[in-house]
Design a protein around this motif. Structure first.
Motif, mmCIF file in Angstrom:
data_model
loop_
_atom_site.group_PDB
_atom_site.id
_atom_site.type_symbol
_atom_site.label_atom_id
_atom_site.label_comp_id
_atom_site.label_asym_id
_atom_site.label_seq_id
_atom_site.Cartn_x
_atom_site.Cartn_y
_atom_site.Cartn_z
ATOM 1 N N GLU A 30 0.867 -1.552 -0.021
ATOM 2 C CA GLU A 30 -0.107 0.072 -0.041
ATOM 3 C C GLU A 30 0.976 1.569 0.188
ATOM 4 O OE1 GLU A 30 -2.468 0.049 2.971
ATOM 5 O OE2 GLU A 30 -3.728 -1.904 2.290
ATOM 6 N N GLY A 31 2.346 0.962 -0.422
ATOM 7 C CA GLY A 31 2.696 2.522 -0.776
ATOM 8 C C GLY A 31 3.454 2.751 -0.052
ATOM 9 N N VAL A 32 3.356 1.997 1.470
ATOM 10 C CA VAL A 32 4.692 2.360 2.244
ATOM 11 C C VAL A 32 5.353 0.975 2.356
ATOM 12 C CG1 VAL A 32 4.472 2.094 5.144
ATOM 13 C CG2 VAL A 32 2.324 3.393 3.639
ATOM 14 N N SER A 33 6.567 1.397 2.834
ATOM 15 C CA SER A 33 7.836 0.091 2.658
ATOM 16 C C SER A 33 8.270 -0.694 4.641
ATOM 17 C CB SER A 33 9.290 0.275 2.766
ATOM 18 O OG SER A 33 9.487 0.746 1.625
ATOM 19 N N LYS A 34 8.040 -1.538 4.732
ATOM 20 C CA LYS A 34 8.425 -1.787 6.181
ATOM 21 C C LYS A 34 8.787 -3.300 6.052
ATOM 22 C CE LYS A 34 3.622 -4.153 6.322
ATOM 23 N NZ LYS A 34 2.234 -3.739 7.145
ATOM 24 N N GLN A 35 10.055 -3.911 7.385
ATOM 25 C CA GLN A 35 10.468 -4.885 7.550
ATOM 26 C C GLN A 35 9.192 -6.234 8.097
ATOM 27 O OE1 GLN A 35 13.998 -4.288 9.949
ATOM 28 N NE2 GLN A 35 15.206 -4.222 8.118
ATOM 29 N N ILE A 36 9.765 -6.793 7.139
ATOM 30 C CA ILE A 36 8.471 -8.057 7.918
ATOM 31 C C ILE A 36 9.115 -9.248 8.370
ATOM 32 C CG2 ILE A 36 6.881 -7.031 7.360
ATOM 33 C CD1 ILE A 36 6.776 -9.482 4.698
ATOM 34 N N PRO A 37 9.215 -10.482 9.092
ATOM 35 C CA PRO A 37 9.770 -12.123 9.218
ATOM 36 C C PRO A 37 9.818 -12.285 7.344
ATOM 37 C CG PRO A 37 7.967 -11.560 10.796
ATOM 38 C CD PRO A 37 8.123 -10.013 9.791
ATOM 39 N N PRO A 38 10.473 -13.317 7.148
ATOM 40 C CA PRO A 38 10.217 -14.089 5.796
ATOM 41 C C PRO A 38 9.598 -15.375 5.251
ATOM 42 C CG PRO A 38 13.135 -14.353 7.121
ATOM 43 C CD PRO A 38 11.381 -13.733 8.018
ATOM 44 N N ASP A 39 8.872 -15.512 6.961
ATOM 45 C CA ASP A 39 7.268 -16.530 6.400
ATOM 46 C C ASP A 39 6.543 -15.416 6.201
ATOM 47 O OD1 ASP A 39 7.426 -15.269 9.025
ATOM 48 O OD2 ASP A 39 7.379 -17.291 10.792
ATOM 49 N N GLU A 40 5.900 -14.550 6.541
ATOM 50 C CA GLU A 40 5.466 -13.715 6.147
ATOM 51 C C GLU A 40 5.254 -12.558 4.512
ATOM 52 O OE1 GLU A 40 4.493 -9.778 9.151
ATOM 53 O OE2 GLU A 40 4.031 -12.096 10.919
ATOM 54 N N VAL A 41 6.039 -12.960 3.846
ATOM 55 C CA VAL A 41 6.064 -12.753 2.812
ATOM 56 C C VAL A 41 5.169 -13.730 2.055
ATOM 57 C CG1 VAL A 41 7.177 -12.196 0.701
ATOM 58 C CG2 VAL A 41 8.688 -12.136 2.861
ATOM 59 N N VAL A 42 4.491 -12.596 0.681
ATOM 60 C CA VAL A 42 2.966 -13.561 0.074
ATOM 61 C C VAL A 42 3.439 -13.417 -1.658
ATOM 62 C CG1 VAL A 42 1.549 -13.125 1.944
ATOM 63 C CG2 VAL A 42 1.559 -11.447 -0.118
ATOM 64 N N LEU A 43 3.096 -14.359 -1.759
ATOM 65 C CA LEU A 43 3.196 -14.408 -3.595
ATOM 66 C C LEU A 43 2.265 -12.950 -4.613
ATOM 67 C CD1 LEU A 43 3.893 -16.658 -6.137
ATOM 68 C CD2 LEU A 43 1.900 -16.870 -6.336
ATOM 69 N N GLY A 44 3.470 -12.387 -5.144
ATOM 70 C CA GLY A 44 3.536 -11.405 -5.488
ATOM 71 C C GLY A 44 3.436 -9.746 -4.370
ATOM 72 N N ASP A 45 3.927 -9.683 -3.180
ATOM 73 C CA ASP A 45 4.967 -8.838 -2.824
ATOM 74 C C ASP A 45 6.357 -8.719 -3.249
ATOM 75 O OD1 ASP A 45 3.509 -8.127 -0.345
ATOM 76 O OD2 ASP A 45 4.370 -10.076 0.353
ATOM 77 N N ILE A 46 6.537 -6.874 -3.495
ATOM 78 C CA ILE A 46 7.025 -6.097 -3.778
ATOM 79 C C ILE A 46 8.387 -5.839 -2.894
ATOM 80 C CG2 ILE A 46 7.781 -4.094 -4.752
ATOM 81 C CD1 ILE A 46 5.691 -3.417 -5.899
ATOM 82 N N VAL A 47 9.365 -6.968 -3.576
ATOM 83 C CA VAL A 47 10.013 -6.574 -2.260
ATOM 84 C C VAL A 47 11.082 -5.455 -2.301
ATOM 85 C CG1 VAL A 47 12.049 -8.289 -0.808
ATOM 86 C CG2 VAL A 47 9.660 -8.779 -1.442
ATOM 87 N N GLU A 48 12.120 -4.870 -1.615
ATOM 88 C CA GLU A 48 12.641 -4.078 -1.801
ATOM 89 C C GLU A 48 14.347 -4.160 -1.291
ATOM 90 O OE1 GLU A 48 11.443 -0.102 -0.458
ATOM 91 O OE2 GLU A 48 9.889 -0.216 -1.947
ATOM 92 N N LEU A 49 14.942 -4.543 -2.146
ATOM 93 C CA LEU A 49 16.591 -4.154 -2.017
ATOM 94 C C LEU A 49 17.031 -3.733 -1.586
ATOM 95 C CD1 LEU A 49 16.953 -6.964 -5.164
ATOM 96 C CD2 LEU A 49 16.431 -7.894 -2.788
ATOM 97 N N GLY A 50 18.842 -3.470 -1.350
ATOM 98 C CA GLY A 50 19.752 -2.777 -1.198
ATOM 99 C C GLY A 50 20.777 -3.554 -1.050
ATOM 100 N N PRO A 51 22.488 -3.083 -0.906
ATOM 101 C CA PRO A 51 23.544 -3.276 -0.350
ATOM 102 C C PRO A 51 23.543 -4.504 0.417
ATOM 103 C CG PRO A 51 23.595 -1.262 -1.032
ATOM 104 C CD PRO A 51 22.367 -1.399 -1.142
ATOM 105 N N GLY A 52 23.602 -5.276 0.947
ATOM 106 C CA GLY A 52 23.805 -6.124 1.788
ATOM 107 C C GLY A 52 22.808 -6.999 1.673
ATOM 108 N N ASP A 53 21.176 -6.580 1.324
ATOM 109 C CA ASP A 53 20.287 -7.520 1.485
ATOM 110 C C ASP A 53 20.383 -8.401 0.852
ATOM 111 O OD1 ASP A 53 19.437 -5.050 2.596
ATOM 112 O OD2 ASP A 53 17.879 -4.984 1.363
ATOM 113 N N GLN A 54 19.797 -9.706 1.878
ATOM 114 C CA GLN A 54 19.204 -11.498 0.804
ATOM 115 C C GLN A 54 18.260 -11.516 0.097
ATOM 116 O OE1 GLN A 54 19.908 -14.240 4.546
ATOM 117 N NE2 GLN A 54 19.840 -15.787 2.550
ATOM 118 N N ILE A 55 18.339 -12.133 -0.886
ATOM 119 C CA ILE A 55 17.046 -12.191 -1.303
ATOM 120 C C ILE A 55 16.110 -14.089 -0.460
ATOM 121 C CG2 ILE A 55 16.408 -12.921 -4.322
ATOM 122 C CD1 ILE A 55 18.224 -11.281 -5.169
#
Length: 380
Positions: free
Chosen positions: A110-135
């Motif tokens: 909904e236009g807001v970036s936030k950190q969540i645990p990996p098990d809360e990611v769902v199909l179709g989520d947009i995940v932002e990336l920066g240096p050092g981030d794990q996919i």
């Protein structure tokens, strides 16, 4: 591409979409780490050969009504208790460390970036990336600003890979330069890294030559105890004319010294003392026999960042070529740290040391990469 799709790309999923996808089972339900359960730990320490031998003899003694003569049964409790307590303690500590050390992705909803645990990611989520981030899940890149990904853990290739829009990224890789975002296309057990982990992370017991040798001795003694017990009970019943209960007590009294319970107990105590001494040095042992394996090690190789040390940096000293230019240098460093949208550990340390940015306007960006080993911002 439709306007609706473009809007979803910009803002990410809504909370209603997330709830619906979770109900459909399309969340990142990663397979559990292949460690021993409490039940397996108890069974592995209780159902041993020496406990079986002493247990049978204890049952025979208790069946005669002589509780005092069955005090050797406390060795079963001691032998089992030492291993159970240590392994359960290690399991709980490791489980807590696994939760604390989890890599939490930055997800846009909904236009807001936030950190969540990996098990809360769902199909179709947009995940932002920066240096050092794990996919954390597989996906397709939808935004890329000089994005470079290290896939060496998956492919063995040391060279970084430039990721443009519409290219695929795989879970288990990590960002080394640039920034961007990707849409999750495979989550949970369908993700590439989850499949590898499920196949490779099978729990195996530590090989102990001491315990293997003791088991061989106990196996040999077991074969001797059967005919010896039969001869003793025959002698007690027919030659000495004793009643059945005294005969059984006499048989057990003769067979118990044949069992090297002292050797087993002292081995467990020696392992436990080693665990305690390592614990005083902030070391955690999962299994008691691991002490023996450590004693045979000549060289230990470890990745210290984030495991043996804190995953962070502090700025210790700033060395200037010209002491009269210190104000402009600190202002430039503060601006560099303040204007970096996804700072790495080094830039975060600079920002912590120099938090007061002068408010300059940047004109160009050079993202960090491991190849050139520098990054920068221009301010006209």
């Amino acid at each position: 591409m439709s306007i609706e799709a473009d809007a979803q790309r910009d803002t990410g999923l809504t909370e209603a979409d997330v709830a619906r996808l979770r109900a459909e089972g399309k969340s990142n339900d990663v397979p559990a780490r292949a460690s021993r359960s409490v039940r397996d730990i108890v069974r592995g320490n209780v159902f041993t050969r020496i406990n079986a031998i002493l247990g049978v003899l204890l049952i025979i003694v208790l069946s005669t009504g002589s509780v005092i003569d069955g005090m050797f049964g406390l060795l079963i409790v001691a032998n089992s208790g030492i291993g159970i307590v240590q392994e359960i303690r290690a399991k709980r500590t490791l489980d807590r460390l696994a939760i604390v050390g989890q890599n939490k992705p930055q997800v846009r909803r909904e236009g807001v970036s936030k950190q969540i645990p990996p098990d809360e990611v769902v199909l179709g989520d947009i995940v932002e990336l920066g240096p050092g981030d794990q996919i954390v899940v597989d996906g397709e890149v939808i935004e890329s600003a000089s994005l470079e990904v290290d896939e060496s853990l998956l492919t063995g290739e040391a060279d970084t890979v430039h990721k443009l829009e519409a290219t695929q990224v795989l879970s288990g890789s990590f960002v080394v330069a640039g920034s961007g975002a990707y849409r999750a296309t495979k989550v949970g057990r369908d993700a590439y890294a989850a499949k590898l982990a499920e196949e490779a992370s099978k729990f195996t017991l530590v090989k102990s030559e001491l315990r293997s040798g003791i088991d061989k001795i106990l196996k040999f003694i077991t074969y001797l105890m059967i005919p010896a017990g039969a001869l003793i009970i025959y002698n007690q019943l027919f030659s000495s004319g004793q009643a059945l209960k005294p005969a059984l007590n006499g048989m057990v009294a003769a067979l118990v010294p044949m069992v090297p319970e002292g050797l087993v107990l002292m081995t467990s105590i020696a392992f436990a003392v080693g665990v305690i001494r390592l614990g005083q040095r902030q070391c955690l042992v999962q299994e008691l026999p691991a002490i023996e394996g450590l004693a045979r090690v000549d060289v230990v190789c470890a990745d210290k960042t984030g495991t043996l040390t804190e995953n962070g940096m502090r700025l210790s000293e700033l060395m200037l070529m010209d002491e009269h230019d210190s104000d402009s240098v600190t202002a430039a460093l503060a601006s560099l740290a303040h204007d970096d949208p996804r700072p790495n550990a080094s830039v975060q340390a600079v920002g912590e040391a120099y938090p007061d940015a002068p408010g300059w306007t940047q004109s160009a960006v050079a993202p960090f990469s491991s190849a050139k080993k520098w990054s920068g911002l221009s301010y006209g």
